[in-house]
Design a protein around this motif. Sequence first.
Motif, mmCIF file in Angstrom:
data_model
loop_
_atom_site.group_PDB
_atom_site.id
_atom_site.type_symbol
_atom_site.label_atom_id
_atom_site.label_comp_id
_atom_site.label_asym_id
_atom_site.label_seq_id
_atom_site.Cartn_x
_atom_site.Cartn_y
_atom_site.Cartn_z
ATOM 1 N N ASP A 1 -16.878 3.810 17.202
ATOM 2 C CA ASP A 1 -17.983 2.888 16.924
ATOM 3 C C ASP A 1 -17.697 1.992 15.724
ATOM 4 O OD1 ASP A 1 -19.405 4.083 19.032
ATOM 5 O OD2 ASP A 1 -20.245 5.597 17.677
ATOM 6 N N ASP A 2 -16.775 2.399 14.870
ATOM 7 C CA ASP A 2 -16.374 1.632 13.677
ATOM 8 C C ASP A 2 -14.853 1.523 13.632
ATOM 9 O OD1 ASP A 2 -18.878 1.076 12.346
ATOM 10 O OD2 ASP A 2 -19.002 3.219 11.892
ATOM 11 N N PRO A 3 -14.226 0.904 14.637
ATOM 12 C CA PRO A 3 -12.754 0.919 14.726
ATOM 13 C C PRO A 3 -12.037 0.105 13.659
ATOM 14 C CG PRO A 3 -13.661 -0.535 16.385
ATOM 15 C CD PRO A 3 -14.836 0.162 15.734
ATOM 16 N N GLU A 4 -12.746 -0.764 12.961
ATOM 17 C CA GLU A 4 -12.106 -1.590 11.931
ATOM 18 C C GLU A 4 -12.310 -1.020 10.534
ATOM 19 O OE1 GLU A 4 -10.128 -4.001 12.960
ATOM 20 O OE2 GLU A 4 -10.750 -3.426 14.975
ATOM 21 N N CYS A 5 -12.886 0.170 10.447
ATOM 22 C CA CYS A 5 -13.289 0.715 9.147
ATOM 23 C C CYS A 5 -12.360 1.808 8.643
ATOM 24 C CB CYS A 5 -14.729 1.204 9.230
ATOM 25 S SG CYS A 5 -15.871 -0.141 9.581
ATOM 26 N N PHE A 6 -11.093 1.725 9.007
ATOM 27 C CA PHE A 6 -10.072 2.627 8.484
ATOM 28 C C PHE A 6 -9.380 1.931 7.319
ATOM 29 C CE2 PHE A 6 -10.617 3.931 12.858
ATOM 30 C CZ PHE A 6 -10.622 5.312 12.771
ATOM 31 N N HIS A 7 -8.954 2.720 6.355
ATOM 32 C CA HIS A 7 -8.279 2.159 5.183
ATOM 33 C C HIS A 7 -7.198 3.135 4.737
ATOM 34 C CE1 HIS A 7 -7.719 -0.134 1.544
ATOM 35 N NE2 HIS A 7 -7.822 0.983 0.847
ATOM 36 N N ILE A 8 -6.026 2.605 4.415
ATOM 37 C CA ILE A 8 -4.909 3.425 3.936
ATOM 38 C C ILE A 8 -4.615 3.042 2.494
ATOM 39 C CG2 ILE A 8 -2.481 4.021 4.229
ATOM 40 C CD1 ILE A 8 -2.808 3.238 7.209
ATOM 41 N N ASP A 9 -4.615 4.052 1.610
ATOM 42 C CA ASP A 9 -4.209 3.876 0.218
ATOM 43 C C ASP A 9 -2.824 4.489 0.043
ATOM 44 O OD1 ASP A 9 -6.462 2.625 -0.956
ATOM 45 O OD2 ASP A 9 -7.502 4.545 -1.082
ATOM 46 N N GLU A 10 -1.971 3.819 -0.692
ATOM 47 C CA GLU A 10 -0.621 4.315 -0.954
ATOM 48 C C GLU A 10 -0.525 4.765 -2.410
ATOM 49 O OE1 GLU A 10 3.975 2.653 -0.820
ATOM 50 O OE2 GLU A 10 2.388 1.544 0.197
ATOM 51 N N TYR A 11 0.047 5.951 -2.625
ATOM 52 C CA TYR A 11 0.192 6.511 -3.967
ATOM 53 C C TYR A 11 1.604 7.035 -4.181
ATOM 54 C CZ TYR A 11 -4.880 6.479 -4.316
ATOM 55 O OH TYR A 11 -6.189 6.085 -4.358
ATOM 56 N N THR A 12 2.012 7.045 -5.448
ATOM 57 C CA THR A 12 3.269 7.664 -5.841
ATOM 58 C C THR A 12 2.962 9.079 -6.307
ATOM 59 O OG1 THR A 12 4.177 5.538 -6.511
ATOM 60 C CG2 THR A 12 5.230 7.501 -7.422
ATOM 61 N N LEU A 13 3.742 10.041 -5.827
ATOM 62 C CA LEU A 13 3.553 11.427 -6.248
ATOM 63 C C LEU A 13 3.802 11.569 -7.751
ATOM 64 C CD1 LEU A 13 5.371 13.331 -3.372
ATOM 65 C CD2 LEU A 13 2.908 13.194 -3.769
ATOM 66 N N ASP A 14 3.060 12.470 -8.359
ATOM 67 C CA ASP A 14 3.197 12.806 -9.781
ATOM 68 C C ASP A 14 2.950 11.620 -10.697
ATOM 69 O OD1 ASP A 14 3.824 15.466 -9.128
ATOM 70 O OD2 ASP A 14 5.932 14.945 -8.860
ATOM 71 N N GLU A 15 2.149 10.653 -10.255
ATOM 72 C CA GLU A 15 1.793 9.509 -11.086
ATOM 73 C C GLU A 15 0.297 9.569 -11.373
ATOM 74 O OE1 GLU A 15 3.426 5.371 -10.400
ATOM 75 O OE2 GLU A 15 1.347 5.112 -9.740
ATOM 76 N N ASP A 16 -0.065 9.541 -12.655
ATOM 77 C CA ASP A 16 -1.475 9.578 -13.035
ATOM 78 C C ASP A 16 -2.180 8.342 -12.495
ATOM 79 O OD1 ASP A 16 -0.916 11.900 -14.433
ATOM 80 O OD2 ASP A 16 -0.608 10.837 -16.325
ATOM 81 N N GLN A 17 -3.390 8.534 -11.978
ATOM 82 C CA GLN A 17 -4.155 7.429 -11.403
ATOM 83 C C GLN A 17 -5.318 7.020 -12.291
ATOM 84 O OE1 GLN A 17 -3.180 5.746 -8.605
ATOM 85 N NE2 GLN A 17 -1.392 7.052 -8.779
ATOM 86 N N TRP A 18 -5.931 7.952 -12.977
ATOM 87 C CA TRP A 18 -7.097 7.635 -13.804
ATOM 88 C C TRP A 18 -6.741 8.006 -15.226
ATOM 89 C CZ3 TRP A 18 -12.426 7.522 -11.441
ATOM 90 C CH2 TRP A 18 -13.375 7.098 -12.363
ATOM 91 N N THR A 19 -6.428 7.023 -16.029
ATOM 92 C CA THR A 19 -5.846 7.311 -17.359
ATOM 93 C C THR A 19 -6.747 6.900 -18.514
ATOM 94 O OG1 THR A 19 -4.739 5.162 -17.358
ATOM 95 C CG2 THR A 19 -3.495 7.042 -16.472
ATOM 96 N N THR A 20 -7.979 6.451 -18.241
ATOM 97 C CA THR A 20 -8.807 5.902 -19.306
ATOM 98 C C THR A 20 -9.974 6.778 -19.718
ATOM 99 O OG1 THR A 20 -10.145 4.696 -17.694
ATOM 100 C CG2 THR A 20 -8.254 3.542 -18.640
ATOM 101 N N GLY A 21 -10.140 7.954 -19.119
ATOM 102 C CA GLY A 21 -11.317 8.764 -19.415
ATOM 103 C C GLY A 21 -12.540 8.194 -18.707
ATOM 104 N N PHE A 22 -13.729 8.729 -19.025
ATOM 105 C CA PHE A 22 -14.937 8.219 -18.397
ATOM 106 C C PHE A 22 -16.141 8.539 -19.268
ATOM 107 C CE2 PHE A 22 -14.718 12.580 -17.029
ATOM 108 C CZ PHE A 22 -16.033 13.001 -16.983
ATOM 109 N N THR A 23 -17.234 7.859 -19.003
ATOM 110 C CA THR A 23 -18.498 8.155 -19.654
ATOM 111 C C THR A 23 -19.535 8.363 -18.568
ATOM 112 O OG1 THR A 23 -19.079 5.820 -19.799
ATOM 113 C CG2 THR A 23 -17.961 6.779 -21.695
ATOM 114 N N THR A 24 -20.542 9.128 -18.866
ATOM 115 C CA THR A 24 -21.643 9.370 -17.930
ATOM 116 C C THR A 24 -22.809 8.490 -18.333
ATOM 117 O OG1 THR A 24 -20.907 11.640 -17.643
ATOM 118 C CG2 THR A 24 -23.151 11.121 -16.966
ATOM 119 N N VAL A 25 -23.351 7.779 -17.375
ATOM 120 C CA VAL A 25 -24.473 6.870 -17.637
ATOM 121 C C VAL A 25 -25.738 7.512 -17.133
ATOM 122 C CG1 VAL A 25 -25.406 4.578 -17.190
ATOM 123 C CG2 VAL A 25 -22.942 4.911 -17.400
#
Length: 92
Positions: free
Chosen positions: A68-92
């Motif tokens: 029913d949603d055939p165009e709603c697929f998405h592929i993300d590419e990542y490098t193994l052992d590479e940090d993705q979120w490096t800035t920390g976060f705050t809660t709002v």
Amino acid sequence: MNDRVFLLWHVHHVAEDESGAVRHFGPAGEFSADEEEGDDVKMLGVYSSRENAMAWIDRAKELPGFRDDPECFHIDEYTLDEDQWTTGFTTV
């Protein structure tokens, strides 16, 4: 050894844009998903190649819901052992 992985996602979109149309892509044409607005985001798998992820998309398009949603697929590419979120976060 392949140091890349490919995460396959599917989104059942329900979030609407300003005109009331269901939003599939952002203003710059990037893939869009907004869980806070009700989009149903599903990670379908992690693959060793884009081709393997695409093969699953071809099969999934025959299944209930996905077809029913055939165009709603998405592929993300990542490098193994590479940090993705490096800035920390705050809660709002």
